[in-house]
Motif scaffolding. Sequence first.
Motif, mmCIF file in Angstrom:
data_model
loop_
_atom_site.group_PDB
_atom_site.id
_atom_site.type_symbol
_atom_site.label_atom_id
_atom_site.label_comp_id
_atom_site.label_asym_id
_atom_site.label_seq_id
_atom_site.Cartn_x
_atom_site.Cartn_y
_atom_site.Cartn_z
ATOM 1 N N PHE A 280 1.049 -1.031 0.137
ATOM 2 C CA PHE A 280 0.018 -0.043 -0.096
ATOM 3 C C PHE A 280 0.632 1.288 -0.097
ATOM 4 C CE2 PHE A 280 -2.277 3.356 2.339
ATOM 5 C CZ PHE A 280 -3.375 3.483 1.564
ATOM 6 N N GLU A 281 1.871 1.198 0.671
ATOM 7 C CA GLU A 281 2.550 2.555 0.962
ATOM 8 C C GLU A 281 3.658 2.711 -0.274
ATOM 9 O OE1 GLU A 281 4.562 2.908 4.776
ATOM 10 O OE2 GLU A 281 2.841 2.762 5.807
ATOM 11 N N ASP A 282 3.643 1.800 -1.303
ATOM 12 C CA ASP A 282 4.332 2.059 -2.396
ATOM 13 C C ASP A 282 3.528 2.309 -3.565
ATOM 14 O OD1 ASP A 282 7.255 1.278 -1.756
ATOM 15 O OD2 ASP A 282 5.987 -0.464 -0.954
ATOM 16 N N LEU A 283 2.290 2.443 -3.364
ATOM 17 C CA LEU A 283 1.328 3.120 -4.445
ATOM 18 C C LEU A 283 1.456 4.642 -4.709
ATOM 19 C CD1 LEU A 283 -1.538 0.506 -3.839
ATOM 20 C CD2 LEU A 283 0.142 0.522 -5.826
ATOM 21 N N ASP A 284 1.393 5.065 -5.820
ATOM 22 C CA ASP A 284 1.176 6.188 -6.447
ATOM 23 C C ASP A 284 -0.030 6.590 -7.059
ATOM 24 O OD1 ASP A 284 2.123 8.880 -6.345
ATOM 25 O OD2 ASP A 284 3.314 8.815 -7.857
ATOM 26 N N TYR A 324 -1.414 10.071 -13.740
ATOM 27 C CA TYR A 324 -2.381 10.328 -12.569
ATOM 28 C C TYR A 324 -1.389 10.985 -11.374
ATOM 29 C CZ TYR A 324 -4.657 9.316 -8.039
ATOM 30 O OH TYR A 324 -5.509 9.471 -7.075
ATOM 31 N N SER B 2 15.789 4.720 -9.612
ATOM 32 C CA SER B 2 15.388 3.487 -9.270
ATOM 33 C C SER B 2 16.293 2.791 -8.252
ATOM 34 C CB SER B 2 15.643 2.560 -10.724
ATOM 35 O OG SER B 2 15.486 1.333 -10.501
ATOM 36 N N PHE B 144 -4.570 15.420 -3.359
ATOM 37 C CA PHE B 144 -4.295 14.053 -2.746
ATOM 38 C C PHE B 144 -2.772 13.711 -2.764
ATOM 39 C CE2 PHE B 144 -4.146 9.581 -3.480
ATOM 40 C CZ PHE B 144 -4.843 9.074 -2.322
ATOM 41 N N SER B 146 -0.796 10.518 -2.495
ATOM 42 C CA SER B 146 -0.663 8.849 -2.522
ATOM 43 C C SER B 146 -0.070 8.273 -1.569
ATOM 44 C CB SER B 146 -0.221 8.612 -3.929
ATOM 45 O OG SER B 146 1.060 8.678 -3.836
ATOM 46 N N PRO B 147 -0.176 7.031 -1.278
ATOM 47 C CA PRO B 147 0.391 6.456 -0.045
ATOM 48 C C PRO B 147 2.009 6.357 -0.141
ATOM 49 C CG PRO B 147 -1.426 5.103 -0.981
ATOM 50 C CD PRO B 147 -1.270 6.195 -1.619
ATOM 51 N N VAL B 148 2.584 6.270 -1.578
ATOM 52 C CA VAL B 148 3.983 6.038 -1.505
ATOM 53 C C VAL B 148 4.512 7.744 -1.428
ATOM 54 C CG1 VAL B 148 4.053 6.597 -4.164
ATOM 55 C CG2 VAL B 148 5.609 5.182 -2.995
ATOM 56 N N VAL B 149 3.732 8.706 -1.716
ATOM 57 C CA VAL B 149 4.089 9.956 -1.608
ATOM 58 C C VAL B 149 4.395 10.215 -0.141
ATOM 59 C CG1 VAL B 149 3.871 12.523 -2.101
ATOM 60 C CG2 VAL B 149 3.700 11.010 -3.815
ATOM 61 N N ARG B 151 4.354 8.160 2.224
ATOM 62 C CA ARG B 151 5.696 7.694 3.131
ATOM 63 C C ARG B 151 6.885 8.452 2.719
ATOM 64 N NH1 ARG B 151 8.882 3.988 1.304
ATOM 65 N NH2 ARG B 151 7.926 3.247 -0.776
ATOM 66 N N ARG B 171 -1.387 16.994 -8.744
ATOM 67 C CA ARG B 171 -1.137 16.206 -7.660
ATOM 68 C C ARG B 171 0.278 15.901 -7.799
ATOM 69 N NH1 ARG B 171 -0.159 10.465 -6.595
ATOM 70 N NH2 ARG B 171 0.119 10.184 -8.902
ATOM 71 N N THR B 173 3.175 13.694 -7.444
ATOM 72 C CA THR B 173 3.714 12.102 -8.085
ATOM 73 C C THR B 173 4.761 11.687 -7.345
ATOM 74 O OG1 THR B 173 4.752 12.749 -9.837
ATOM 75 C CG2 THR B 173 2.701 12.577 -10.303
ATOM 76 N N LYS B 174 5.045 10.587 -7.236
ATOM 77 C CA LYS B 174 6.283 9.907 -6.609
ATOM 78 C C LYS B 174 7.603 10.525 -7.255
ATOM 79 C CE LYS B 174 8.572 5.278 -5.910
ATOM 80 N NZ LYS B 174 8.371 3.796 -6.618
ATOM 81 N N LYS B 175 7.393 10.645 -8.674
ATOM 82 C CA LYS B 175 8.683 11.252 -9.302
ATOM 83 C C LYS B 175 8.972 12.705 -8.870
ATOM 84 C CE LYS B 175 8.255 8.138 -13.363
ATOM 85 N NZ LYS B 175 8.041 8.140 -14.541
#
Lengths: 324, 474
Positions: A280-284, A324, B2, B144, B146-149, B151, B171, B173-175
């Motif tokens: 879960f904590e890795d989902l973006d 997204y 990565s 929003f 996200s969970p990965v962001v 964390r 939003r 993003t992780k990137k």
Amino acid sequence: MAELTYIQAISEGLRQEMRRDPRVFVLGEDVGVYGGAFKVTLGFQEEFGAWRVIDTPLSETAIVGGATGAALMGLRPVAEMQFADFVSCAWDQLVTVAAKQFFRARTPIPIVLRLPSGGGFSGGPFHSQNPESSFAHIPGLKVVCPATPEDAKGLLATSIEDPNPVLFFEHKHLYRRIKAQVPDERYTIPFGQARVHRPGDDAVVVTWGAMVHTAAEAAERLAAEGTEIEVLDLRTLIPWDEERVLESVRRTSKVLVLHEDTRTGGFGAEIAATIAEKAFEDLDAPIVRVAAPDTPVPFSPPLEKAFIPQVEDVVDALRKLVAY
Amino acid sequence: MSTGTQIEVVMPQMGVSVSEGTITKWLKQPGDPVARDEPLLEISTDKVDTEVPSPGEGVLAEILVQEGETVEVGTVIARIGAAGAPAAPAPATPEPVAEAPAPVAAEMPPVAPPAAEPEPPTAPPAPVQPEPVPAAPSGNGKTFVSPVVARIAAEHGVDPAVVPGTGTGGRVTKKDILAYIASRAHAAAPPEAPAETPPPEAPPSPVAPPPAQAPPAAVAPAPVAPTPPPPGTAEAAPGETLEPMNAMRRGIAEHMRRSLDTAAHVTSAIEVDMSRVVALRQKLKPVFERDHGVNLTYLAFVARAVVETLKDYPWINGEIRGEQIVTRRFVNLGFAVELADGKGLIVPVLRNAETLNLLGIAKGIADLAQRAREKKLLPDEVQGGTFTITNPGGYGTFHGTPIISQPQSAILGTYALVKRPWVVQDELGNDVIAIRPIMNLTLTYDHRLVDGALAGRFLRDLRERLETWDETSY
């Protein structure tokens, strides 16, 4: 090495197994004299004789029940369902007897059911289904879904070696459409090891069977736009390579699960749930599923095209996912 | 960026109440191969010292937190790469970015250091703050996460709201957040000679971070470093020396201060004639030694009597929790043990002491004390005490006012056993002076919960037990 089609690889693999192990035999409707509905066992009766290539009555119950009994007596039957759809007739023998025998009595049932499955040729609701998730749900059964000629041959050998009932889903759409270099010698491919069909870091498509090729084509189109999509071929659903999927999720953080089977209760739901539980904590982004709608497979070519996930559907979903 | 093939090593949670740990020693250096579960480093928390096993197999790629540094539980302290992966060179000095108070940097404008304060030996907080205002996201202005962001933001102490978002509707993003962190770490890297860098004189104008295309792989992520007072802000005057507080000392300091700020400390004292205990100990000591290998101490007698007495005084074995008073049917008895190096003290807990007889208590205390001195206690053996005994009398002191171990309600002090002239009555009822072994006991209690009269009665009963100790009744 020789260039073989997917169906040639299955045929050759099966022949090799029968040559090396006298316990291996095939049975099914029209597998003998006629050589099988799709000609997988063409010439087998001439080579191995009528007692190792058995034409059965039109009764899937008898085929699976007979195979189960033969396995109990120490043989290694490979039973063909003319179409995967017909396996429902043998549900009781397969699910109630074969799947539970080892649990009840510690007697292994090493049977392989070859299941020509999938649509794309206007076969309609009785000849086009992908019922893998129904059997993935049954403890005691293994589920194999090769996507390439190499995998079809290697996974068939592993299936015959396996001491459990194995459902070997061969995708009919791939039978004569894909060709690849396949080793001449016998080899096995371990269950539960996913294969990277195409590398990429921007998102991952988790899929199996014919959809591997749909995903790969979609990924090629997106590569032209500068987006690199990983296509992960699960190869086997039971067991499935959870660890490799989670690794891709941690790296890309965006997942699309793709299957040709209908959406509700499809095996993609199991994968999505596992990812949500363990990564879960890795989902973006939300996990996206692309699958067939919850209807029987239509006959009409345009309707069937609308039913089976197409390259365009995957491209659209991936574009949204990546943005997204 | 990565990091798929790398395994992150994080500061582990050692026990329920431990929130941070200090790295005392790296057992592997970058480039060394490590096997899964092989000891990788040694850490020290305010409760225990322990080795940390490697979470995976590979090659130690980089060490992000150096020896002597303290970080919060969960902070990434190293990375393990796949075998054969090149190791990042280890920084020669403690990671400079760790000095920047990362978590608050986003909210607080930088403040010029007071003129009187000596210049810190390491780089001042890098002048990248305040953060550039991100492009306003569309819609209602909320984005929003996200969970990965979430964390990554938590791991790096970044407020996602300040990160420019490129996702749908702005939003993050992780990137985006990884690029932001990479650019921030890049900007925060100090020049070669930090001592010559002038401190920032005034809040610098907002500086845009360098382009996000900065090669992320070359930048070490900034460790979260909410370390209270950064070491290096104090300076020694002539004749003074400085040594850093270790985790245990900081823990003690914080706990002592917090206890005084929490409880209303009052101390009552009582004198106990230990004649019977002394006589009994003389008799039992060789037996315990011979049959059980246990050294029978006075502490065991006092502890046994305390546990028995506490049954009648549940509030003294209780605690205030919010608006509630907690009482218990058990006694977890803490007792203070000085460490062998004289530089600290630990309070192991003898659980369910109410189930133990004199021998059981003596054994339990001996075992815990021994392991406490060797720093081999498990985290849960220093937690959950309900009452504590401390013995400052070992060096002859006859009185003291200990501080209560929170959230307990009282602590008993035991003091030197001294022969004193004592008024007793002879068989005719006449007062005579005798020589008796006397021990002072103090009860320091939280006056919020325990009234003076209650404490007095507790001490009276405790004295009664010790003075009338009967071999058969314990």
